[in-house]
Each structure stands twice: as structure tokens, then as C-alpha cells.
Design a protein around this motif. Structure first.
Motif, PDB file in Angstrom:
ATOM      1  N   ASP A 191      27.464  52.376  28.441  1.00 39.59           N
ATOM      2  CA  ASP A 191      28.478  51.269  28.980  1.00 39.59           C
ATOM      3  C   ASP A 191      29.936  51.569  27.896  1.00 39.59           C
ATOM      4  O   ASP A 191      30.982  51.599  28.521  1.00 39.59           O
ATOM      5  CB  ASP A 191      27.851  49.848  28.960  1.00 39.59           C
ATOM      6  CG  ASP A 191      29.062  48.925  29.746  1.00 39.59           C
ATOM      7  OD1 ASP A 191      29.583  48.072  29.330  1.00 39.59           O
ATOM      8  OD2 ASP A 191      29.128  49.353  30.956  1.00 39.59           O
ATOM      9  N   LEU A 233      25.423  47.640  36.114  1.00 39.37           N
ATOM     10  CA  LEU A 233      26.633  47.719  35.245  1.00 39.37           C
ATOM     11  C   LEU A 233      27.506  48.491  35.686  1.00 39.37           C
ATOM     12  O   LEU A 233      28.753  48.760  35.166  1.00 39.37           O
ATOM     13  CB  LEU A 233      26.234  48.310  33.890  1.00 39.37           C
ATOM     14  CG  LEU A 233      25.059  47.134  33.115  1.00 39.37           C
ATOM     15  CD1 LEU A 233      24.641  47.726  31.981  1.00 39.37           C
ATOM     16  CD2 LEU A 233      25.975  45.994  32.806  1.00 39.37           C
ATOM     17  N   ARG A 282      25.325  42.441  32.242  1.00 38.44           N
ATOM     18  CA  ARG A 282      26.596  42.119  31.499  1.00 38.44           C
ATOM     19  C   ARG A 282      26.552  41.116  30.213  1.00 38.44           C
ATOM     20  O   ARG A 282      26.884  41.417  29.376  1.00 38.44           O
ATOM     21  CB  ARG A 282      27.650  41.735  32.555  1.00 38.44           C
ATOM     22  CG  ARG A 282      27.968  42.873  33.474  1.00 38.44           C
ATOM     23  CD  ARG A 282      29.407  42.612  34.033  1.00 38.44           C
ATOM     24  NE  ARG A 282      29.160  41.072  35.039  1.00 38.44           N
ATOM     25  CZ  ARG A 282      29.144  41.314  36.134  1.00 38.44           C
ATOM     26  NH1 ARG A 282      28.708  42.439  36.896  1.00 38.44           N
ATOM     27  NH2 ARG A 282      29.090  40.080  36.952  1.00 38.44           N
ATOM     28  N   TYR A 341      27.032  41.848  26.494  1.00 38.91           N
ATOM     29  CA  TYR A 341      28.005  41.104  26.055  1.00 38.91           C
ATOM     30  C   TYR A 341      28.169  40.912  24.586  1.00 38.91           C
ATOM     31  O   TYR A 341      29.328  41.212  23.921  1.00 38.91           O
ATOM     32  CB  TYR A 341      28.267  39.653  26.697  1.00 38.91           C
ATOM     33  CG  TYR A 341      29.438  38.883  26.109  1.00 38.91           C
ATOM     34  CD1 TYR A 341      28.938  37.587  25.251  1.00 38.91           C
ATOM     35  CD2 TYR A 341      30.728  39.190  26.219  1.00 38.91           C
ATOM     36  CE1 TYR A 341      30.116  36.951  24.571  1.00 38.91           C
ATOM     37  CE2 TYR A 341      31.721  38.332  25.420  1.00 38.91           C
ATOM     38  CZ  TYR A 341      31.338  37.334  24.913  1.00 38.91           C
ATOM     39  OH  TYR A 341      32.166  36.536  24.123  1.00 38.91           O
ATOM     40  N   ARG A 361      35.858  46.032  31.886  1.00 43.73           N
ATOM     41  CA  ARG A 361      35.283  44.477  31.680  1.00 43.73           C
ATOM     42  C   ARG A 361      35.824  43.898  30.739  1.00 43.73           C
ATOM     43  O   ARG A 361      36.220  44.604  29.619  1.00 43.73           O
ATOM     44  CB  ARG A 361      33.794  44.973  31.624  1.00 43.73           C
ATOM     45  CG  ARG A 361      32.971  43.674  31.202  1.00 43.73           C
ATOM     46  CD  ARG A 361      31.381  43.878  30.938  1.00 43.73           C
ATOM     47  NE  ARG A 361      30.864  44.717  32.047  1.00 43.73           N
ATOM     48  CZ  ARG A 361      30.114  45.831  31.679  1.00 43.73           C
ATOM     49  NH1 ARG A 361      29.630  46.009  30.515  1.00 43.73           N
ATOM     50  NH2 ARG A 361      29.801  46.423  32.660  1.00 43.73           N
ATOM     51  N   THR A 398      31.806  37.299  30.655  1.00 39.55           N
ATOM     52  CA  THR A 398      32.577  38.335  31.014  1.00 39.55           C
ATOM     53  C   THR A 398      32.978  38.373  32.433  1.00 39.55           C
ATOM     54  O   THR A 398      32.754  37.509  33.394  1.00 39.55           O
ATOM     55  CB  THR A 398      31.703  39.902  30.740  1.00 39.55           C
ATOM     56  OG1 THR A 398      30.723  39.744  31.665  1.00 39.55           O
ATOM     57  CG2 THR A 398      31.074  39.869  29.480  1.00 39.55           C
ATOM     58  N   GLU A 444      34.676  41.549  35.532  1.00 40.79           N
ATOM     59  CA  GLU A 444      34.883  42.935  35.942  1.00 40.79           C
ATOM     60  C   GLU A 444      36.173  42.862  36.674  1.00 40.79           C
ATOM     61  O   GLU A 444      36.511  42.264  37.523  1.00 40.79           O
ATOM     62  CB  GLU A 444      33.726  43.576  36.866  1.00 40.79           C
ATOM     63  CG  GLU A 444      32.444  43.673  36.141  1.00 40.79           C
ATOM     64  CD  GLU A 444      32.374  44.897  35.508  1.00 40.79           C
ATOM     65  OE1 GLU A 444      31.562  45.066  34.615  1.00 40.79           O
ATOM     66  OE2 GLU A 444      33.294  45.766  35.576  1.00 40.79           O
TER      67      GLU A 444
END
Lengths: 179, 284
Positions: free
Chosen positions: A22, A67, B30, B34, B124, B156, B158
Motif C-alpha cells: 500500500d 485496499l 484501512r 492507518y 487515501r 481514513t 478514500e
């Protein structure tokens, strides 16, 4: 097979693979992602029993889709099919060595790119120059990810005690010592 | 055998979660990443900047970085003030107009780009529902529009960039000319690709966006500024989207299409601003 170490080791390696995949961005010079999650799933396919390896494939694929904004089950299905192919080729890939892992991940990265485009109904993209360039980039991306992924997974296995290194003179493959 | 059974159940449960709770898996993933991504941002902003100051033997590097962020925030505030002034002048002429809905700009650092697949043009950000961010909130920088929020987790969100092929923005041309009226169109994202010129392969050259359904009878001059029209539910009016390059008639001849270069360099995003609204649509 010790579940008490298999589960945390699997969770840790997949988390680290997801984090690296990521964080490292695709750039104009290298417009594809490094598929560390796929490399981790392939490592599990070569070194773990069937149900552990399939679970790793599902988790790695689920993380990639979640993701990456992909539809559900796109990558888990691919990785499960990949596991089946790896098991069929087991006589060629005898151990989870760095070279075998690197080459296997490079091939898997290209196949995954094609699978994802097909799943997204993006067939027209196959015939554009940009798409063929991106497909070409997946091979070196897979080589890098495979090398780093297999090295990291092997290191974590040795540190956690799941795998004990064996001298070559015994003729026993190190990946077979703790099944 | 017992352990194998446990793994079978774990596999079945994992597949069930993926099939029936995919959105939750995304939020969970996510949120799990984070803390580490936020730590990376913190390291870059504190340790790396100060290390650069030490290595370059100048404290001005760290100070300059802080000042740049302050300038960016002040420019956002100034842009908002100017837009408010124009609106006040318009409202004075119209009289019975309802007051704007309160909203505020929230600074958000960029955590990662493209996710794990690099299929979509997205970034992000380190702000989420706990900070008042909601789906559909526009994301901008002082230079122009970046995109809109498409998914939110507690910490978070997107953001789909305007360069994403799925992006659509209601736009208009700024001051197209006397006697022309307002020229509006829909901006389509074009994706991003490296430049064809091999000398520029290291530069992040974005494929021009396409502004479609413009009035066919008016040929806009190059470098015309393209701004948001405020007609869609997402972007308030007057935000810079890009600059027009060239235009031509569409294949059916019924409207005109133009190539637009985005005002924002998407590859250089470090910190952005999210317009969080407090109930209802945006103010402008």
C-alpha cells in the motif's frame, strides 16, 4: 503443525505485505504495484499444509481487493487457483527457495494483472500500447516482490521457530521439517 | 486432524466474511494500516524534515516546510473569502436569497496512493468519519480540485481523483466572452500515463481530461480556465479544475469536446483540504 504459531505468523506477514504494497506507490516510471501479498500467498502455498495455504490465499486476496478498491472475491479466487497450479507443479518447485519464489511471483504478477483486467470487464485495455507496457512492468515488479517477499517470509519462519534450517548433507528439504 | 479442522472453519469463515461483509473488510483493513501509515507521515514531517535541516546545515528547511503549510492554509482561506465576497455581492442584488450552509476546510495528509492494486486513480487521506468527513465531500488544494471522497472509515477516507476514468465533474468555462453566456460541460477523467517523449518519462504527465457536451457554436480559446459549475451535488461553484488546451466537435457533431489539463499535479500531493459540510449540500 502448530496452530499457536501458524496463525500469528501468517497474520503478521500478511499485514507487513499489505503495508508495503500500500505504501510503495506506482509511479510514471513504474506504473504497477509490487505484489507482496501475492508473494506471501505463494510462499504459504509452497511451505504450508493445504488449509493454511488456502486461508493465506483468501486473506491475501481479500486484503488486495479491500485496499485496492476491487470487487469482492476477485483476487482470492485468483490466488486459490494459483495455489492449485502450484501444487500441480510441486515436482518442479521442490522448496520455497528465493530463486523459485522470485520467478514464480513474476509469472503470477503478470497473470494477476490479466485476471484483474478481465474481472473488471476491461477487455479493451488489452489491445492498447499503454496496457501492454503495464503488463510488461508487472514482470520486474513480480521479481522484486517475490525476492523480498520470500526472503521476509523465510526470515519470519526461522525467527518464529516454524522452520528449522537443515544441513544440505542430510538431503532433507528445509521446508519439509515442520509440516 | 483437529487443527486441520480449525483451519477449515477459519477458511470458511473468511470466505463468508468476504462475500457478505466486503465493505467491512475494507474499513477494517484501512484502519489496521492507518497507525503505521500515519507514523510514516509523522516521521516524514518531523524526523525527516529536521534531518534534512541538519544535513543541509540550515534550520530554514524545517521552517520553510512549516511556512509552506501555513501558506497553503491561508490561500485556502483567502480563496474562500473571495468566493464569499462575490456571493455577498450577488445576494445583495437578489435580496431574498437563503444564507449559505456552514462548512469548513479540513487539512488532511496523504497516506498512500492507488491502494494495493493501482487500478483506480485514488489517494487515501488521514481524516475520516471521526473528523466529520463524509462520502461525497470534495477534496481540493490551493491550485484546484483534487477529487471527492468515495469511502470513509473512522480515521481514513478514500478519495477518487478527477483523473480517474470514473470521475465526472460538472464544469463551466470562466468568462468565455461577451454575448456567449455560460458555457457548461461535463469533465471526464482520462487516467494517467507516462509522456510519449522518452526524455520526459520520469515526469508525471497526466493525460488531458475531456470536457464534453460544450456548446457547439462557441470555440473557447486555449488556456481558458475551467471551474466547477456548482450544479452537481458534490463540488461548490468556482473551484479551479484545469485549463483548456484545445477543442473540437464531437463525432456526432452535436456538441463540442475539449482537452483540459488539470490544475493540480496529482503526483505531488502531500496535504490536501476536505470540505466538510454541516448538514445538507455545500454552501456555494
Amino acid at each position: 503443525m502448530r496452530v499457536d504459531m501458524q496463525l500469528p505468523v501468517l497474520a503478521f506477514t500478511l499485514l507487513m505485505a499489505a503495508l508495503m504494497q500500500d505504501l510503495i506507490p506506482a509511479t510514471a516510471a513504474f506504473p504497477v504495484k509490487l505484489v507482496f501479498l501475492t508473494a506471501a500467498a505463494l510462499y504459504a502455498a509452497l511451505t504450508r499444509p493445504v488449509w493454511v495455504a488456502l486461508t493465506a490465499a483468501v486473506w491475501a486476496g481479500g486484503l488486495t481487493d479491500a485496499l485496492g478498491g476491487l470487487p469482492p472475491l476477485c483476487t482470492p479466487l485468483f490466488l486459490m487457483l494459483l495455489y492449485g497450479a502450484v501444487r500441480l507443479l510441486q515436482r518442479v518447485f521442490l522448496e520455497a527457495g528465493l530463486l523459485q519464489g522470485t520467478l514464480l511471483t513474476a509469472a503470477a504478477a503478470a497473470a494477476q494483472w490479466l485476471w484483474t483486467r478481465l474481472w473488471l470487464h476491461d477487455g479493451a485495455a488489452f489491445f492498447s500500447l499503454d496496457s501492454l507496457k503495464a503488463l510488461g512492468y508487472t514482470v520486474p515488479a513480480g521479481l522484486l516482490a517475490g525476492f523480498a517477499g520470500f526472503a521476509f517470509c523465510g526470515l519470519i519462519d526461522r525467527l518464529s521457530g516454524l522452520v528449522t534450517p537443515v544441513k544440505e548433507g542430510h538431503g532433507i528439504l528445509w521446508a519439509e521439517t515442520d509440516r | 486432524m483437529k487443527q486441520a479442522k480449525r483451519w477449515v472453519w477459519l477458511l470458511a469463515a473468511s470466505l463468508g466474511v468476504l462475500v457478505f461483509w466486503h465493505a467491512g473488510v475494507g474499513v477494517f483493513s484501512r484502519e489496521a494500516l492507518y497507525p503505521y501509515e500515519n507514523a510514516k507521515v509523522w516521521l516524514e514531517r518531523t524526523v525527516w524534515v529536521r534531518l534534512q535541516a541538519v544535513l543541509s546545515r540550515a534550520r530554514s528547511a524545517a521552517r520553510a516546510s512549516m511556512l509552506e503549510r501555513d501558506v497553503a492554509r491561508l490561500r485556502m482561506a483567502l480563496a474562500e473569502t473571495e468566493a464569499l465576497e462575490a456571493e455577498v455581492a450577488r445576494l445583495r442584488a437578489l435580496l431574498d436569497f437563503s444564507p449559505p450552509i456552514p462548512c469548513r476546510w479540513q487539512a488532511a495528509p496523504v497516506l498512500s496512493r492507488g491502494g494495493t492494486a493501482a487500478v483506480w486513480q485514488s489517494v487515501r487521506l488521514a481524516k475520516g468519519s471521526l473528523h466529520g468527513v463524509r462520502k461525497g465531500d470534495p477534496v481540493v488544494v490551493p491550485d484546484g480540485v483534487v477529487g471527492r471522497v468515495v469511502d470513509v472509515s473512522p480515521h481514513t477516507c478514500e478519495t477518487m481523483l478527477i483523473t480517474d476514468p470514473n470521475s465526472r465533474v460538472a464544469c463551466e468555462l470562466e468568462t468565455p466572452g461577451e454575448g456567449v453566456g455560460v458555457v457548461r460541460g461535463i469533465l471526464y477523467g482520462g487516467g494517467a500515463r507516462p509522456a510519449a517523449d522518452p526524455v520526459l518519462t520520469l515526469l508525471y504527465v497526466v493525460e488531458p481530461l475531456r470536457l464534453r457536451y460544450l456548446a457547439r457554436d462557441f470555440e473557447p480559446p486555449p488556456r481558458t480556465r475551467v471551474v466547477t459549475s456548482g450544479l452537481g451535488p458534490t463540488y461548490p461553484k468556482g473551484l479551479t479544475v484545469g485549463y483548456l488546451l484545445e477543442s473540437s466537435l464531437e463525432s456526432d457533431g452535436l456538441s463540442r469536446e475539449a482537452a483540459v489539463l488539470p490544475a493540480v499535479d496529482m503526483a505531488a500531493l502531500d496535504e490536501v483540504f476536505i470540505l466538510t459540510r454541516q448538514g445538507g449540500r455545500h454552501a456555494r
